[in-house]
Write a protein that holds these residues in place. Sequence first.
Motif, PDB file in Angstrom:
ATOM      1  N   PHE A   1       0.826  -1.211   0.000  1.00 42.36           N
ATOM      2  CA  PHE A   1       0.000   0.000   0.000  1.00 42.36           C
ATOM      3  C   PHE A   1       0.857   1.256   0.000  1.00 42.36           C
ATOM      4  O   PHE A   1       0.537   2.237  -0.665  1.00 42.36           O
ATOM      5  CB  PHE A   1      -0.916  -0.013   1.224  1.00 42.36           C
ATOM      6  CG  PHE A   1      -1.694   1.253   1.415  1.00 42.36           C
ATOM      7  CD1 PHE A   1      -1.337   2.169   2.406  1.00 42.36           C
ATOM      8  CD2 PHE A   1      -2.791   1.533   0.620  1.00 42.36           C
ATOM      9  CE1 PHE A   1      -2.066   3.332   2.596  1.00 42.36           C
ATOM     10  CE2 PHE A   1      -3.524   2.696   0.791  1.00 42.36           C
ATOM     11  CZ  PHE A   1      -3.161   3.595   1.786  1.00 42.36           C
ATOM     12  N   SER A   2       1.933   1.245   0.739  1.00 47.85           N
ATOM     13  CA  SER A   2       2.759   2.443   0.878  1.00 47.85           C
ATOM     14  C   SER A   2       3.467   2.841  -0.408  1.00 47.85           C
ATOM     15  O   SER A   2       4.074   3.908  -0.472  1.00 47.85           O
ATOM     16  CB  SER A   2       3.787   2.253   1.994  1.00 47.85           C
ATOM     17  OG  SER A   2       4.634   1.170   1.673  1.00 47.85           O
TER      18      SER A   2
ATOM     19  N   SER B   1       0.632  11.500  -2.353  1.00 47.59           N
ATOM     20  CA  SER B   1       1.779  10.703  -2.747  1.00 47.59           C
ATOM     21  C   SER B   1       1.940   9.504  -1.816  1.00 47.59           C
ATOM     22  O   SER B   1       1.340   9.448  -0.749  1.00 47.59           O
ATOM     23  CB  SER B   1       3.039  11.569  -2.710  1.00 47.59           C
ATOM     24  OG  SER B   1       3.308  11.994  -1.381  1.00 47.59           O
ATOM     25  N   PRO B   2       2.778   8.553  -2.178  1.00 52.65           N
ATOM     26  CA  PRO B   2       2.971   7.368  -1.337  1.00 52.65           C
ATOM     27  C   PRO B   2       3.401   7.689   0.096  1.00 52.65           C
ATOM     28  O   PRO B   2       2.944   7.041   1.040  1.00 52.65           O
ATOM     29  CB  PRO B   2       4.055   6.581  -2.067  1.00 52.65           C
ATOM     30  CG  PRO B   2       3.828   6.917  -3.505  1.00 52.65           C
ATOM     31  CD  PRO B   2       3.435   8.375  -3.485  1.00 52.65           C
ATOM     32  N   SER B   3       4.242   8.685   0.251  1.00 53.45           N
ATOM     33  CA  SER B   3       4.694   9.054   1.593  1.00 53.45           C
ATOM     34  C   SER B   3       3.678   9.901   2.338  1.00 53.45           C
ATOM     35  O   SER B   3       3.745  10.043   3.558  1.00 53.45           O
ATOM     36  CB  SER B   3       5.998   9.840   1.497  1.00 53.45           C
ATOM     37  OG  SER B   3       5.763  11.108   0.890  1.00 53.45           O
TER      38      SER B   3
ATOM     39  N   ASN C   1      -0.003   4.863   6.395  1.00 55.26           N
ATOM     40  CA  ASN C   1       0.478   3.655   5.707  1.00 55.26           C
ATOM     41  C   ASN C   1       0.572   2.452   6.640  1.00 55.26           C
ATOM     42  O   ASN C   1       0.478   1.314   6.194  1.00 55.26           O
ATOM     43  CB  ASN C   1       1.832   3.938   5.053  1.00 55.26           C
ATOM     44  CG  ASN C   1       1.702   4.789   3.803  1.00 55.26           C
ATOM     45  OD1 ASN C   1       0.629   4.867   3.191  1.00 55.26           O
ATOM     46  ND2 ASN C   1       2.775   5.452   3.427  1.00 55.26           N
ATOM     47  N   ALA C   2       0.748   2.707   7.905  1.00 52.87           N
ATOM     48  CA  ALA C   2       0.819   1.597   8.855  1.00 52.87           C
ATOM     49  C   ALA C   2      -0.525   0.887   8.976  1.00 52.87           C
ATOM     50  O   ALA C   2      -0.578  -0.309   9.285  1.00 52.87           O
ATOM     51  CB  ALA C   2       1.264   2.110  10.222  1.00 52.87           C
TER      52      ALA C   2
ATOM     53  N   VAL D   1       0.334   2.902  -9.161  1.00 51.42           N
ATOM     54  CA  VAL D   1       1.698   2.771  -8.665  1.00 51.42           C
ATOM     55  C   VAL D   1       2.567   3.924  -9.127  1.00 51.42           C
ATOM     56  O   VAL D   1       3.331   4.488  -8.349  1.00 51.42           O
ATOM     57  CB  VAL D   1       2.312   1.435  -9.111  1.00 51.42           C
ATOM     58  CG1 VAL D   1       3.790   1.374  -8.720  1.00 51.42           C
ATOM     59  CG2 VAL D   1       1.555   0.273  -8.498  1.00 51.42           C
ATOM     60  N   VAL D   2       2.464   4.294 -10.394  1.00 48.25           N
ATOM     61  CA  VAL D   2       3.346   5.327 -10.936  1.00 48.25           C
ATOM     62  C   VAL D   2       2.848   6.698 -10.503  1.00 48.25           C
ATOM     63  O   VAL D   2       1.951   6.830  -9.698  1.00 48.25           O
ATOM     64  CB  VAL D   2       3.465   5.209 -12.462  1.00 48.25           C
ATOM     65  CG1 VAL D   2       4.162   3.917 -12.832  1.00 48.25           C
ATOM     66  CG2 VAL D   2       2.098   5.269 -13.116  1.00 48.25           C
ATOM     67  N   ALA D   3       3.438   7.738 -11.055  1.00 48.50           N
ATOM     68  CA  ALA D   3       3.233   9.092 -10.577  1.00 48.50           C
ATOM     69  C   ALA D   3       1.767   9.479 -10.494  1.00 48.50           C
ATOM     70  O   ALA D   3       0.924   8.991 -11.234  1.00 48.50           O
ATOM     71  CB  ALA D   3       3.965  10.068 -11.496  1.00 48.50           C
TER      72      ALA D   3
END
Length: 123
Positions: A29-30, A52-54, A74-75, A100-102
């Motif tokens: 997921f992260s 964004s992922p972060s 994300n946890a 997944v990508v940008a």
Amino acid sequence: QVQLVESGGGLVQAGGSLSLSCAASGRTFSSYNLGWFRQAPGKEREFVAAISPSGRITTYTDSVKGRFTSSRDNARNMVYLQMNSLKPEDTAVYYCAARVVASSRRPDDYPYWGQGTQVTVSS
């Protein structure tokens, strides 16, 4: 692959607030960019926000800037959309989506979607 389930929609008066949640399955997921979209009756699905992922980078469509805030944990495999100062024109089915990508504002760029949750704002 990731599966998404939205919750938190409902009926609220103009000026009120709602918080949407999107629960995701999957061990990676992260690594996903998450987007929020909405679709009102008779209209095309439109971009609302992306994160964004972060979680450090968020983008919003102009009509919700300053009113909506997207965040993620994300946890817990969760992403959120806090919606304040809601307006009748915010009424729509809200979806979360992942890629997944940008990050992208185009619905067609997202392969993974939740089932949506209805948000209705009364005047």
